[in-house]
Design an enzyme around this catalytic site. Structure first.
Site, PDB file in Angstrom:
ATOM      1  N   ASN A   8      -0.505  -9.572  14.011  1.00 57.89           N
ATOM      2  CA  ASN A   8      -1.027  -8.591  13.067  1.00 57.89           C
ATOM      3  C   ASN A   8      -0.408  -7.217  13.279  1.00 57.89           C
ATOM      4  O   ASN A   8      -0.052  -6.533  12.324  1.00 57.89           O
ATOM      5  CB  ASN A   8      -2.547  -8.475  13.231  1.00 57.89           C
TER       6      ASN A   8
ATOM      7  N   CYS B 182      -6.714 -18.976  15.300  1.00 56.63           N
ATOM      8  CA  CYS B 182      -7.514 -18.941  16.521  1.00 56.63           C
ATOM      9  C   CYS B 182      -8.917 -19.469  16.292  1.00 56.63           C
ATOM     10  O   CYS B 182      -9.653 -19.724  17.240  1.00 56.63           O
ATOM     11  CB  CYS B 182      -7.644 -17.515  17.038  1.00 56.63           C
TER      12      CYS B 182
ATOM     13  N   ARG C 179       0.813  -1.216   0.000  1.00 60.80           N
ATOM     14  CA  ARG C 179       0.000   0.000   0.000  1.00 60.80           C
ATOM     15  C   ARG C 179       0.843   1.261   0.000  1.00 60.80           C
ATOM     16  O   ARG C 179       0.457   2.276  -0.546  1.00 60.80           O
ATOM     17  CB  ARG C 179      -0.904   0.032   1.243  1.00 60.80           C
TER      18      ARG C 179
ATOM     19  N   GLU D   4       5.336 -19.604   1.539  1.00 59.85           N
ATOM     20  CA  GLU D   4       4.616 -20.250   2.649  1.00 59.85           C
ATOM     21  C   GLU D   4       4.776 -21.758   2.501  1.00 59.85           C
ATOM     22  O   GLU D   4       4.474 -22.321   1.447  1.00 59.85           O
ATOM     23  CB  GLU D   4       3.133 -19.836   2.620  1.00 59.85           C
TER      24      GLU D   4
END
Lengths: 450, 450
Positions: free
Chosen positions: A307, A46, A25, A36
């Protein structure tokens, strides 16, 4: 004409993808590649207990964004690609795809977001079919499929932390007879004992059998799948075993490359998410952070922290000047109708820091006593003697209890005192709170102990 | 032998009784007398809508403590005794019992806790049977009895503030056709318009008809009871009319005695609850206080604030050194499933203070999006440009939304910034919150506006 810089991100979950997204961004020219190891990226780890418990019916619901969503943002995402090593001097990584030849790729900046993995006890039989630990979404899906397709009748959960409690509830929702084995005298060792006892009680109320002060010594098998868990003096029959024995950071890849490791083997970073090695960054469950109450290094593995770290790393990778000040150790969970939350230091942690502290535990109601549905709530609160600075809180109670911890977390962030909390203008109306919010009642009582 | 000091308290609700009780606990020798004009003391005025709505079935449930409970604490409580005047020079009050002769009594210290009363529009017919305003528990009981015994079918509520909304819900719970008349373009004028619109919507969802931008000009009667409410251009038929048109402080008794009055006629006190007149104190809904965000005098009538003020007055009356730092303007209510909360300054108040501010409104979910039962939540957040100091917040949303305001209230108490809130370690688990709590999502968006 400038050549665009290349960012490599290792790990495609919360921290890695937040960072990639933020960096994109802010910097349209940055070349971004994410490797990954697993099949899924950007998933809500979670949420796995709720998948297993049947509250969520499709693993895809736990996937926030898919690789193609990121491709549209011009972020290259390669799943089932494992980074095997990092060469700091050459600024390159070597990558092993699930299918195909290994290859090397160079970076201008490298973000390590390799997450954490279950910390398992050193016993044999962990690979037996029917034995699970929640590592990533694939492992959650495997457990979900086992529960639905194999219809286990008797489960044993090892470990009474957040994952253990949430899995216990999930298996009870499936109607599975569930025993939880925990080493300590009460579950939830991150709480003080009297609060842990309330969590233990909540488990019993949903029909979980608790074996406290016990630990497995082995797994037994029969007919190619798990048959039981051996404790020191008994064997528990089981056709499903789930480990919720905590986590440890995936710091090895970084460590082998020469990136310094800290608490429990997590990667040392400063508040900008830079490691001490030039052009190497780390964020999320693999990275060390700071405890805002003690000021000392600590390590937590939580999606919300990952996060935040990822966002800060991404902003800085794109030339920003963001910083992540650390954590309070805030956490919350639910067992049946009982909500359990903590923030800051518990009694053991206060003592470990050599703090002179006082603590109180109060019982109250979640709403005005006359209002229908008012539930019990127990609040434990800690403050430093002398300064009266708040140090931590624990809450166990019915619906509406748990998120009250946030007001205390804000107090800890601001370095506020017990008196600040007593005086605070918190929201009151009969369906929401007694006239004095229970955390304030705890503060009032605590103020007389200081 | 010392002669014991004599404390007189005028007013036996939240502030007065909290003060009496605290003073007694700290000073066993103080002679304490409370004069209360009405029949009830120490009641939960905020609970009256729930009595009217049938969620609470007995007015006694709203009475926290009875006179005999206080007598046991050696506090003399005289209900139905109205203090008619205060003689500051003589340090005495003149008291008129409901039955019997007026008498005078001297004090060493006097606490004025006369509360507030409904602010009613200047129209005729307010005394018509079937027209109510909630003044004290007796008036609540009268409305409760009217609703049960007269079975009204069509109600008009005047005013769309907290009391108006709570009464609207109560009457809808009783199955009464309900129209709410409000002067402004949306209900809840203490919110900004776009948030007020969500509150208006919540009222419509529970079947309340809203007439906005309207105001009563008169009450009509027929056969000895109310028949309707006249607006400028129409008449609304009604067999029940309830005013929820705000409150004003009962400062007249103090003012007539020469105690200085401030904002809206409330009694001026310092943070210790002393008025400028020696030996005269005030606390609760009749007293002025300080807005902690602006630092200016303000006035609020809220049980939670009255309790805090009363406690501080009581501690100081008994020789303590407590202080009450003021309010944030925090408030919360519920209409059906919709929770509505605010703290700090709204846009109009920011502008009125001449603050350069930015604000954002975000929409989110109360829980992880995939978790069953996640509801909508809208958060509006304000901060000062330049300093980035948080100034206020408003929240409207489903279950679990409202008490999130407390974390912001704690931020305001600590003078924290938008970035502090973004970084804050708030509690996260899927049944409680998205990974970023909605108030933090609002802070993230707001940080880019500063």
């Amino acid at each position: 004409m400038s050549i665009s810089r290349r960012l490599i991100v290792i790990g495609g979950d919360a921290a890695g993808m937040s960072a990639a997204s933020q960096a994109r961004r802010r910097d349209a020219a940055l070349e971004i590649t994410v490797y990954e190891r697993g099949r899924y990226i950007s998933y809500a780890a979670c949420g796995m207990p709720y998948l297993v418990g049947g509250l969520v019916n499709d693993p895809q619901q736990l996937v926030a964004r898919r690789p193609e969503d990121f491709e549209r943002q011009n972020i290259r995402v390669l799943t089932q690609h494992e980074v095997m090593s990092i060469d700091i001097a050459a600024q390159s990584v070597s990558v092993q795809p699930l299918k195909g030849e290994a290859f090397a790729e160079t970076y201008d900046e490298l973000l390590i977001a390799t997450g954490a993995r279950p910390a398992l006890p050193d016993i044999s039989g962990l690979e037996t079919p029917g034995v699970f630990a929640l590592r990533d979404l694939s492992s959650g899906v495997a457990l979900w499929e086992y529960v639905r397709l194999q219809s286990p009748r008797r489960a044993v959960i090892i470990g009474g932390g957040y994952v253990g409690l949430e899995m216990a509830e999930a298996l009870r929702l499936r109607g599975i007879e569930t025993t939880l084995v925990h080493r300590g005298p009460q579950v939830m060792s991150s709480l003080d004992l009297e609060m842990g006892a309330l969590a233990s009680q909540a488990l019993r109320e949903i029909g979980v059998e608790l074996l406290l002060g016990q630990w497995p010594v082995g797994i037994t098998a029969a007919r190619g799948r798990v048959a039981g868990v051996a404790l020191a003096e008994q064997e528990l029959p089981a056709d499903l075993v789930v480990f919720g024995t905590g986590a440890r950071p995936n710091g090895e890849l970084a460590g082998q490359a020469g990136v310094p490791l800290g608490v429990r083997g997590s990667i040392i970073v400063d508040s900008t998410m830079r490691t001490p090695v030039p052009h190497v960054w780390a964020a999320g469950d693999c990275a060390q952070t700071t405890h805002r109450v003690t000021g000392r290094p600590t390590w937590v593995a939580l999606g919300t922290v990952a996060n935040k770290m990822g966002r800060v790393a991404g902003l800085n990778l794109a030339g920003g000047a963001a910083s992540f000040p650390g954590v309070l150790g805030t956490a919350i969970t639910r067992v049946g109708e009982t909500e359990i939350a903590r923030t800051g230091l518990n009694g053991r942690e206060c003592a470990g820091e050599g703090l002179e502290y006082a603590s109180v535990t109060i019982q109250d109601r979640t709403m005005a006593g006359y209002y229908p549905g008012a539930a019990r709530i127990t609040v434990r609160l800690y403050a430093e003697k002398g300064s009266a600075r708040l140090l931590g809180a624990q809450i166990v109670g019915g619906p509406g209890s748990g998120k009250r911890i946030d007001a205390v977390a804000a107090c800890l962030t601001g370095g506020l005192t017990v008196q600040d909390l007593v005086d605070m203008d918190l929201a009151y109306a009969p369906p929401f709170s007694p006239v004095w919010d229970p955390v304030q009642t705890a503060a009032r009582v605590l103020s007389s102990e200081l």
